[in-house]
Structure formats: structure tokens, C-alpha cells
Design a protein around this motif. Structure first.
Motif, short mmCIF file in Angstrom:
data_model
loop_
_atom_site.label_atom_id
_atom_site.label_comp_id
_atom_site.label_asym_id
_atom_site.label_seq_id
_atom_site.Cartn_x
_atom_site.Cartn_y
_atom_site.Cartn_z
N PRO A 1 21.77 -19.27 35.68
CA PRO A 1 20.50 -19.04 34.99
C PRO A 1 19.76 -20.33 34.62
CG PRO A 1 22.31 -17.87 33.89
CD PRO A 1 22.90 -18.69 34.97
N ASP A 2 20.47 -21.44 34.49
CA ASP A 2 19.84 -22.68 34.04
C ASP A 2 19.42 -23.61 35.18
OD1 ASP A 2 22.52 -23.17 34.65
OD2 ASP A 2 22.66 -24.82 33.22
N VAL A 3 19.44 -23.12 36.41
CA VAL A 3 18.97 -23.92 37.55
C VAL A 3 17.83 -23.17 38.23
CG1 VAL A 3 21.22 -25.04 37.90
CG2 VAL A 3 20.65 -22.99 39.19
N PRO A 4 16.98 -23.90 38.95
CA PRO A 4 15.83 -23.24 39.58
C PRO A 4 16.23 -22.34 40.74
CG PRO A 4 15.80 -25.62 39.97
CD PRO A 4 16.99 -25.34 39.13
N GLU A 5 15.28 -21.51 41.15
CA GLU A 5 15.49 -20.69 42.34
C GLU A 5 15.64 -21.60 43.55
OE1 GLU A 5 12.85 -17.48 43.11
OE2 GLU A 5 13.15 -16.61 41.13
N ILE A 6 16.34 -21.09 44.56
CA ILE A 6 16.65 -21.88 45.75
C ILE A 6 15.82 -21.42 46.94
CG2 ILE A 6 18.44 -22.39 47.45
CD1 ILE A 6 20.48 -22.26 45.22
N ARG A 7 15.37 -22.41 47.68
CA ARG A 7 14.78 -22.18 49.01
C ARG A 7 15.76 -22.81 49.98
NH1 ARG A 7 11.22 -24.93 52.83
NH2 ARG A 7 11.39 -26.83 51.60
N TYR A 8 16.24 -22.03 50.94
CA TYR A 8 17.24 -22.53 51.89
C TYR A 8 16.59 -23.04 53.17
CZ TYR A 8 20.74 -20.26 48.99
OH TYR A 8 21.54 -19.89 47.94
N VAL A 9 17.16 -24.13 53.68
CA VAL A 9 16.81 -24.65 54.99
C VAL A 9 18.11 -24.66 55.78
CG1 VAL A 9 16.01 -26.66 56.28
CG2 VAL A 9 14.97 -26.10 54.08
N GLU A 10 18.16 -23.90 56.86
CA GLU A 10 19.39 -23.80 57.65
C GLU A 10 19.31 -24.70 58.87
OE1 GLU A 10 20.98 -19.93 58.49
OE2 GLU A 10 19.87 -19.07 56.80
N LEU B 1 27.52 -25.57 43.44
CA LEU B 1 26.12 -25.82 43.78
C LEU B 1 25.27 -25.93 42.52
CD1 LEU B 1 24.03 -26.29 45.97
CD2 LEU B 1 23.80 -23.81 46.18
N ALA B 2 25.51 -25.05 41.57
CA ALA B 2 24.76 -25.12 40.31
C ALA B 2 24.99 -26.45 39.61
CB ALA B 2 25.16 -23.96 39.39
N GLY B 3 26.22 -26.96 39.65
CA GLY B 3 26.52 -28.26 39.05
C GLY B 3 25.72 -29.38 39.69
N LEU B 4 25.61 -29.36 41.02
CA LEU B 4 24.83 -30.38 41.72
C LEU B 4 23.34 -30.27 41.36
CD1 LEU B 4 26.43 -30.35 45.29
CD2 LEU B 4 26.93 -31.88 43.38
N LEU B 5 22.85 -29.04 41.27
CA LEU B 5 21.43 -28.84 40.94
C LEU B 5 21.14 -29.22 39.50
CD1 LEU B 5 20.73 -25.53 42.88
CD2 LEU B 5 20.07 -27.86 43.52
N ARG B 6 22.09 -29.00 38.59
CA ARG B 6 21.90 -29.42 37.20
C ARG B 6 21.72 -30.93 37.11
NH1 ARG B 6 26.34 -25.82 36.26
NH2 ARG B 6 25.47 -23.86 35.51
N GLU B 7 22.52 -31.65 37.89
CA GLU B 7 22.40 -33.11 37.90
C GLU B 7 21.02 -33.52 38.40
OE1 GLU B 7 25.62 -34.95 40.00
OE2 GLU B 7 27.12 -33.80 38.90
N ARG B 8 20.53 -32.88 39.45
CA ARG B 8 19.21 -33.22 39.98
C ARG B 8 18.12 -32.88 38.96
NH1 ARG B 8 18.92 -36.38 44.65
NH2 ARG B 8 17.12 -35.29 45.45
N THR B 9 18.29 -31.75 38.26
CA THR B 9 17.32 -31.35 37.24
C THR B 9 17.31 -32.37 36.11
OG1 THR B 9 17.67 -29.02 37.78
CG2 THR B 9 16.64 -29.50 35.67
N ALA B 10 18.49 -32.79 35.67
CA ALA B 10 18.60 -33.78 34.59
C ALA B 10 17.96 -35.10 34.98
CB ALA B 10 20.07 -33.98 34.20
N ASP B 11 18.07 -35.46 36.26
CA ASP B 11 17.48 -36.71 36.75
C ASP B 11 15.98 -36.58 37.00
OD1 ASP B 11 20.01 -37.80 36.69
OD2 ASP B 11 20.36 -37.58 38.85
N GLY B 12 15.46 -35.35 36.94
CA GLY B 12 14.04 -35.14 37.20
C GLY B 12 13.68 -35.22 38.67
N ASP B 13 14.66 -34.97 39.55
CA ASP B 13 14.45 -35.12 40.99
C ASP B 13 14.03 -33.85 41.71
OD1 ASP B 13 15.07 -37.79 40.90
OD2 ASP B 13 17.19 -37.49 41.42
N LEU B 14 13.94 -32.72 41.00
CA LEU B 14 13.56 -31.48 41.68
C LEU B 14 12.06 -31.47 41.94
CD1 LEU B 14 15.67 -28.73 39.91
CD2 LEU B 14 16.01 -29.70 42.16
N ALA B 15 11.69 -30.96 43.09
CA ALA B 15 10.27 -30.87 43.45
C ALA B 15 9.67 -29.61 42.85
CB ALA B 15 10.13 -30.85 44.98
N PRO B 16 8.40 -29.66 42.44
CA PRO B 16 7.75 -28.43 41.96
C PRO B 16 7.59 -27.43 43.09
CG PRO B 16 6.21 -30.27 41.91
CD PRO B 16 7.54 -30.80 42.38
#
Length: 137
Positions: free
Chosen positions: A30-39, A121-136
Motif C-alpha cells: 500500500p505504501d508504494v506507487p502503482e507499477i507499470r511493467y516493461v517486459e 520488490l516493494a522494498g526496492l521501490l520504497r528505497e527509490r521513493t525515499a530517494d525521490g527517484d520515482l517518475a511522475p
């Protein structure tokens, strides 16, 4: 505007890519953004996606041939500036030392355990969110 996380999934096996998508779902926690997948099914596709897109995390299949996820991980860590964190799918828990060599940030063993994969995966995304690296979105 809500941020969206882009997750690259690399495997030569379409079923494995599907298992990853289904295990993590649209939002692995719940605390990470929605995912868009690139395969991606080939190394050239992975390299192209990493150069052209903002990728927030990668899930690489260590059992892929001819370019296995461990070797691909090591290569992108060396060649891609600001390489996203990598979750490596390994064939057996004893292969974790190879994942360390490849510089993967997290590992999950085959067969894909949905809870373990979503948590990692949520753990990796939390780190990116904390670093401010997620794209809008």
C-alpha cells in the motif's frame, strides 16, 4: 499527480514474466506507487529499455538463456548510469552468493513465491521513493 513505478521484467520465458506480474500485482504494497511493467525477453531489449525509459526497478530471471539474469545484472551495474535496483530470480537459495557477485540488491528463489517477490520488490521501490527517484505518472 500520483507517481508510477516502472518495473522492467527480464526473462526468456513468458510464463515467468507473467508470474512476476501476477505476484507483484499493480501495487505490491500500500505504501508504494502503482507499477507499470516493461517486459523484455532479450538482452538487447533490456539495454534499450534502460537507455530509453526511466526504470525504477528491474526483476531479472537468473535462469534465462543465453544471457542469464546474473550476468545481465552485473553488466547493467557496470554500464548504466544510475542503474535501478535489481531483484534477481535465482534457481536455488544456494545461488545467493552469485547474486552478490552480480550486485543485485535482492533475491527471490524460483518457483516465484508471490509474497516474497511482492515484499522484495516493494522494498526496492520504497528505497527509490525515499530517494525521490520515482517518475511522475
Amino acid at each position: 499527480m500520483q507517481p508510477t513505478a516502472t518495473v522492467l521484467v527480464y526473462s526468456d520465458n513468458a510464463t515467468t514474466r507473467e508470474q512476476v506480474r501476477l505476484a507483484a500485482g499493480r501495487r505490491p504494497a500500500p505504501d508504494v506507487p502503482e507499477i507499470r511493467y516493461v517486459e523484455c525477453a532479450t538482452l538487447p531489449a533490456v539495454l534499450s529499455a534502460l537507455e530509453e525509459l526511466h526504470v525504477d526497478a528491474c526483476v531479472l530471471d537468473g535462469e534465462t538463456a543465453p544471457a542469464g539474469g546474473m550476468g545481465v545484472c552485473r553488466q547493467i551495474k557496470d554500464e548504466i548510469f544510475d542503474c535501478p535496483p535489481v531483484l534477481l530470480l535465482i534457481g536455488r537459495p544456494q545461488d545467493a552468493w552469485l547474486a552478490t557477485w552480480s550486485r543485485a540488491e535482492a533475491t527471490v528463489s524460483h518457483p516465484v513465491d508471490p509474497v516474497a517477490l511482492a515484499d522484495a520488490l516493494a522494498g526496492l521501490l520504497r528505497e527509490r521513493t525515499a530517494d525521490g527517484d520515482l517518475a511522475p505518472a
